[in-house]
Design a protein around this motif. Sequence first.
Motif, PDB file in Angstrom:
ATOM      1  N   THR A  45       1.734  -2.314 -12.753  1.00 56.94           N
ATOM      2  CA  THR A  45       2.729  -3.143 -13.093  1.00 56.94           C
ATOM      3  C   THR A  45       2.788  -4.141 -11.818  1.00 56.94           C
ATOM      4  O   THR A  45       4.020  -3.844 -11.730  1.00 56.94           O
ATOM      5  N   VAL A  46       3.116  -5.063 -11.135  1.00 56.28           N
ATOM      6  CA  VAL A  46       3.515  -5.695 -10.125  1.00 56.28           C
ATOM      7  C   VAL A  46       3.875  -7.574  -9.675  1.00 56.28           C
ATOM      8  O   VAL A  46       3.444  -8.084 -10.549  1.00 56.28           O
ATOM      9  N   LYS A  47       5.644  -7.248  -9.385  1.00 57.39           N
ATOM     10  CA  LYS A  47       6.353  -8.159  -9.962  1.00 57.39           C
ATOM     11  C   LYS A  47       6.143  -9.071  -8.477  1.00 57.39           C
ATOM     12  O   LYS A  47       6.953  -8.010  -7.680  1.00 57.39           O
ATOM     13  N   ALA A  48       6.382 -10.048  -8.297  1.00 55.42           N
ATOM     14  CA  ALA A  48       6.779 -10.754  -6.056  1.00 55.42           C
ATOM     15  C   ALA A  48       8.025 -11.206  -6.779  1.00 55.42           C
ATOM     16  O   ALA A  48       7.657 -12.493  -7.752  1.00 55.42           O
ATOM     17  N   ILE A  49       8.537 -11.291  -5.891  1.00 53.98           N
ATOM     18  CA  ILE A  49       9.901 -12.151  -5.895  1.00 53.98           C
ATOM     19  C   ILE A  49       9.879 -12.877  -3.793  1.00 53.98           C
ATOM     20  O   ILE A  49       9.415 -12.283  -2.754  1.00 53.98           O
ATOM     21  N   LEU A  50       8.968 -13.755  -4.104  1.00 55.82           N
ATOM     22  CA  LEU A  50       8.935 -14.704  -3.156  1.00 55.82           C
ATOM     23  C   LEU A  50      10.159 -16.272  -3.082  1.00 55.82           C
ATOM     24  O   LEU A  50      10.497 -16.755  -3.844  1.00 55.82           O
ATOM     25  N   LEU A  51      10.508 -15.585  -1.940  1.00 52.78           N
ATOM     26  CA  LEU A  51      12.136 -16.286  -1.627  1.00 52.78           C
ATOM     27  C   LEU A  51      11.826 -17.521  -0.278  1.00 52.78           C
ATOM     28  O   LEU A  51      12.402 -18.245   0.586  1.00 52.78           O
ATOM     29  N   ASP A  52      10.043 -17.853  -0.033  1.00 52.46           N
ATOM     30  CA  ASP A  52      10.535 -18.746   0.646  1.00 52.46           C
ATOM     31  C   ASP A  52       8.594 -19.808  -0.376  1.00 52.46           C
ATOM     32  O   ASP A  52       7.977 -19.396  -0.389  1.00 52.46           O
ATOM     33  N   PRO A  53       8.827 -20.690  -0.437  1.00 51.28           N
ATOM     34  CA  PRO A  53       7.642 -21.870  -0.859  1.00 51.28           C
ATOM     35  C   PRO A  53       6.544 -21.499  -0.301  1.00 51.28           C
ATOM     36  O   PRO A  53       5.285 -22.053  -1.135  1.00 51.28           O
ATOM     37  N   GLU A  54       6.104 -21.523   0.521  1.00 53.77           N
ATOM     38  CA  GLU A  54       4.824 -21.597   1.463  1.00 53.77           C
ATOM     39  C   GLU A  54       4.289 -20.407   1.343  1.00 53.77           C
ATOM     40  O   GLU A  54       3.266 -20.677   1.634  1.00 53.77           O
ATOM     41  N   GLN A 108       0.720  -0.707   0.280  1.00 50.47           N
ATOM     42  CA  GLN A 108      -0.258  -0.344   0.210  1.00 50.47           C
ATOM     43  C   GLN A 108       0.802   1.712   0.287  1.00 50.47           C
ATOM     44  O   GLN A 108       0.320   2.108  -0.307  1.00 50.47           O
ATOM     45  N   SER A 109       1.835   1.035   0.782  1.00 48.10           N
ATOM     46  CA  SER A 109       2.852   2.166   0.417  1.00 48.10           C
ATOM     47  C   SER A 109       3.223   2.666  -0.524  1.00 48.10           C
ATOM     48  O   SER A 109       3.412   3.753  -0.862  1.00 48.10           O
ATOM     49  N   ALA A 110       3.622   1.567  -0.622  1.00 50.20           N
ATOM     50  CA  ALA A 110       4.956   1.490  -2.538  1.00 50.20           C
ATOM     51  C   ALA A 110       3.884   1.881  -3.692  1.00 50.20           C
ATOM     52  O   ALA A 110       4.232   3.354  -4.111  1.00 50.20           O
ATOM     53  N   ALA A 111       2.248   1.609  -3.768  1.00 44.99           N
ATOM     54  CA  ALA A 111       1.458   2.238  -4.572  1.00 44.99           C
ATOM     55  C   ALA A 111       1.190   3.625  -4.442  1.00 44.99           C
ATOM     56  O   ALA A 111       1.011   4.347  -5.338  1.00 44.99           O
ATOM     57  N   ALA A 112       0.942   3.623  -2.815  1.00 43.70           N
ATOM     58  CA  ALA A 112       0.737   4.996  -2.919  1.00 43.70           C
ATOM     59  C   ALA A 112       1.839   5.660  -3.617  1.00 43.70           C
ATOM     60  O   ALA A 112       1.247   7.265  -4.011  1.00 43.70           O
ATOM     61  N   ASP A 113       2.822   5.743  -2.862  1.00 38.36           N
ATOM     62  CA  ASP A 113       3.933   6.628  -3.920  1.00 38.36           C
ATOM     63  C   ASP A 113       4.478   6.732  -5.272  1.00 38.36           C
ATOM     64  O   ASP A 113       4.999   7.724  -5.596  1.00 38.36           O
ATOM     65  N   LEU A 114       3.417   5.406  -6.064  1.00 39.99           N
ATOM     66  CA  LEU A 114       3.734   5.574  -7.464  1.00 39.99           C
ATOM     67  C   LEU A 114       2.355   6.572  -8.118  1.00 39.99           C
ATOM     68  O   LEU A 114       1.982   6.587  -9.333  1.00 39.99           O
ATOM     69  N   GLU A 115       1.102   6.912  -7.238  1.00 41.10           N
ATOM     70  CA  GLU A 115       0.202   7.284  -7.456  1.00 41.10           C
ATOM     71  C   GLU A 115       0.408   8.730  -8.483  1.00 41.10           C
ATOM     72  O   GLU A 115      -0.383   8.693  -8.982  1.00 41.10           O
ATOM     73  N   ASP A 116       1.506   9.416  -8.462  1.00 45.14           N
ATOM     74  CA  ASP A 116       1.011  10.882  -9.189  1.00 45.14           C
ATOM     75  C   ASP A 116       2.189  10.296 -10.001  1.00 45.14           C
ATOM     76  O   ASP A 116       2.104  11.295 -10.967  1.00 45.14           O
ATOM     77  N   CYS A 117       1.961   9.293 -10.521  1.00 42.74           N
ATOM     78  CA  CYS A 117       3.356   8.834 -11.902  1.00 42.74           C
ATOM     79  C   CYS A 117       2.717   9.002 -12.747  1.00 42.74           C
ATOM     80  O   CYS A 117       1.878   8.669 -12.769  1.00 42.74           O
ATOM     81  N   GLU A 118       2.937   9.804 -13.884  1.00 44.61           N
ATOM     82  CA  GLU A 118       2.126   9.688 -14.935  1.00 44.61           C
ATOM     83  C   GLU A 118       2.662   8.312 -16.400  1.00 44.61           C
ATOM     84  O   GLU A 118       2.434   9.279 -17.215  1.00 44.61           O
ATOM     85  N   GLY A 119       3.888   8.149 -16.007  1.00 41.88           N
ATOM     86  CA  GLY A 119       4.062   7.011 -16.680  1.00 41.88           C
ATOM     87  C   GLY A 119       3.482   5.903 -16.762  1.00 41.88           C
ATOM     88  O   GLY A 119       2.632   5.184 -15.911  1.00 41.88           O
ATOM     89  N   ALA A 120       4.670   4.457 -16.730  1.00 38.73           N
ATOM     90  CA  ALA A 120       4.470   3.523 -16.724  1.00 38.73           C
ATOM     91  C   ALA A 120       5.188   3.239 -15.075  1.00 38.73           C
ATOM     92  O   ALA A 120       5.484   3.596 -14.956  1.00 38.73           O
ATOM     93  N   LYS A 121       4.077   2.211 -14.543  1.00 36.02           N
ATOM     94  CA  LYS A 121       4.576   2.669 -12.929  1.00 36.02           C
ATOM     95  C   LYS A 121       4.754   0.327 -12.928  1.00 36.02           C
ATOM     96  O   LYS A 121       4.184   0.039 -12.946  1.00 36.02           O
ATOM     97  N   PHE A 122       6.065   0.955 -12.241  1.00 42.81           N
ATOM     98  CA  PHE A 122       6.446  -0.828 -11.784  1.00 42.81           C
ATOM     99  C   PHE A 122       6.232  -0.706  -9.836  1.00 42.81           C
ATOM    100  O   PHE A 122       7.330  -0.046  -9.755  1.00 42.81           O
ATOM    101  N   LEU A 123       5.787  -2.016 -10.069  1.00 40.88           N
ATOM    102  CA  LEU A 123       6.381  -2.855  -8.084  1.00 40.88           C
ATOM    103  C   LEU A 123       6.484  -3.807  -8.096  1.00 40.88           C
ATOM    104  O   LEU A 123       6.223  -4.868  -8.443  1.00 40.88           O
TER     105      LEU A 123
END
Length: 773
Positions: A416-425, A375-390
């Motif tokens: 665009t949300v990309k998630a790197i998960l360091l635990d298979p669970e 949520q905090s990261a998305a808020a920081d991207l809110e006023d971005c006028e171009g392509a947005k990646f989280l």
Amino acid sequence: MKLSRRQVLAGLGTIGVASAGAGLGTTAFYSDREALEGWLEAGRVDLRLDYRTVYKPWDRFELTRATGREDKVLENGAFLVPESDQCYVVGQAPDWRQDTEGYPVLVGEEWARVTREFDACALTYEQAQDLRGMEPQGLKIPEELSGPTFLPGYVDGPTGMFQHIDDIKPLDEWETTFSVHLCGNPSKIRMRTELTAPKNDNGSTAEVNGPYGNTENGRFEPERSAGDTTDDVGELGDYIYCELWYDPNCNNVKDEVQQVCIELAIDNSDSMAETFDNNMENKDDGIREGALALIEELAEFDDSDDTDLAPFEMSVTLFGSAPDDMGVATPIIDVRSVSRTTDRATLENVFVEDGDESFDTSLGDTEGTVALGVQSAAADLEDCEGAKFLVLITNGIENLDGAEEAIEDAVMDGITVKAILLDPEVLAVADIGGAGAEVFESASTQDTLDAFTDPMSDPVGIIPQVITAVDSDGASVAETCIYKGPLSGLVEGVANDGGVYLSDDNMLCDPGIATCWEGDAVHCFALRCELPCKHEEFEALDTCMTNEDGSTMNMYEFLKQKYDIVDVNATQTDAYHYKIEFEAEQCRHQMVPETVAGEGFGSLQFSNAGEVGYFARIRNGDVNTWEQGSADNAPNDGADVQDEQPWNDSDASGSFRLYHDGAGNFQWRVKRDGAIEETVQNVAVAPNSLGDQLTLDVRNGAGGDTTVSNVRYNNMALAVDTQTSDSSDVNHILFNGVHLSSEFVISGDFEWTVTGAGADELPSITFEAEAAP
């Protein structure tokens, strides 16, 4: 074991003899039967088309019926786009509206969303003609349509009318987005154009004064004094300036990406410093290496200032938990988080302290920390006028409460949300992928680093995807310009060529390999036009046409070459009627040629013992001049130099592109870094005069290095895409199975360095194509 027919029969005979000798008295043998059923079904290639045309008059009046003014624009319907500055929808199909009082039209972004999400390919032909009663929730297609440019469904067969604009005035602007719904197999998309006669209200062909499509409608003053010398041919198509571009977000707007924003949302809990379950590597090592690689790539992207990330902006959100005043573990954002910035040092300091490449993960874990981070990261991207990646990086299991909802909200906001998960669970606890994130699972430092860097991973790595958001000039790749110039140049030029294939990375004025567009997908193309007024306004508009000296021609130069006087008054009462068609043609499967690196001249490896049927090259000429040449034979040192330019700097770098149209016509293009324009050479060779091998040679003899890199065939990766030569050696990349009788493009980058004064003809880069045996 391979058996001939005779061997099989001999074996059966032996079995028969053995059975008879044993006196078994049976005529049956062990047997079994398996069956496979085949099902062949023809593939599908089908197009369905929608469009939306908006019109913006130049402040001369407000296009509303409330004015009481009878205006021709309104005869066909004009509806103000909510929250816009006098921008009107004057045609659309399907006629999507808001399902509220008065059925207002949609804003561009909402129209784009509906266009991309509504599955036109799932409809029958009959359903596609009229969508009334099938509208998504919140939308409505009016029962009574507003005019001939408003349709209840898709264009699928019969021709629709996408714009009908009368009474155009100087400084007016209008734009149409065509959404091509490509149903079935991947296909090339061909655009055709045609000048057509205007239609009467009953659909019959109207009588015109002049040729179909481009009509004068009589000459009235001040047309004659403005240089209009024709009684039957109009000038309006020449004076209208237009741009055609590939518009994947379908939003009716030419988006100039001013920024590409990347947010790293990193789990900063102490468990991230632990080792992976199956090895002794620390989880945070890969995070640090991947983040630093990303920062470096963005900073060095445009070669202008490696301390600044522009056109990229990046931020880092570190999340975890800490005890509140009552001692209760509470999700927090680490104070070391960095808001969006282009400063390289500020970002690197998050991962490097006092020269030590360390990353301090010291916070705790508690429920809701991942959700807070997203949520905090998305808020920081809110006023971005171009392509947005989280980019979310976590190994949290206990802290995933609310994470799915937070990711869904971010995706809905266009991130665009990309998630790197360091635990298979993690995936067993929360459906991160189902929430809309592209998921990487990491079990090692290398896995984490690959998630950042690997262009061939699935999903594609973070760095390659972010980089493709902008091209080398900082403009949006997604908004690739296909044509710019007079409307007549587009309509009549494409008509004369019998249509052109559309490419997502190439202008119509520059022949290129056709894009194989994804099937069962939506591909949008936008056409924006305007009627300039003053000389300086025409001069400010570049075209994709060139003057005799190779410089880019602007609109004023185009008009001045065609007319003695440039005056927009020459267009009064003129009319321009044209048709645009889109056609799909299924792609043939493209074969990637085999590439082999080797020493020496590659042509010596040709099957015809070095016979060359075409060559193209760039090299350092005599006394550091720049030479570029191409010909339909083996290289001739002096005779085949077609472009020789002064060259003060002995080092050089840039890009190259060799295009063949499949009919013997080659185009050799080179752009040196720092040069405004590419230099282009065209050579035709006799049909069927070439074989199926080609070589790319690199050579240096001046104590420096020559390197080619990122070599691609039809924009496809090659097994060997880099080659280097140093000192006085020659090395090559040999292409086997290039299919020199078909259309292709080979592109790449080059760089060479020269020590001392250099040497005549060295360094050099040369393409040679095999002559037919």
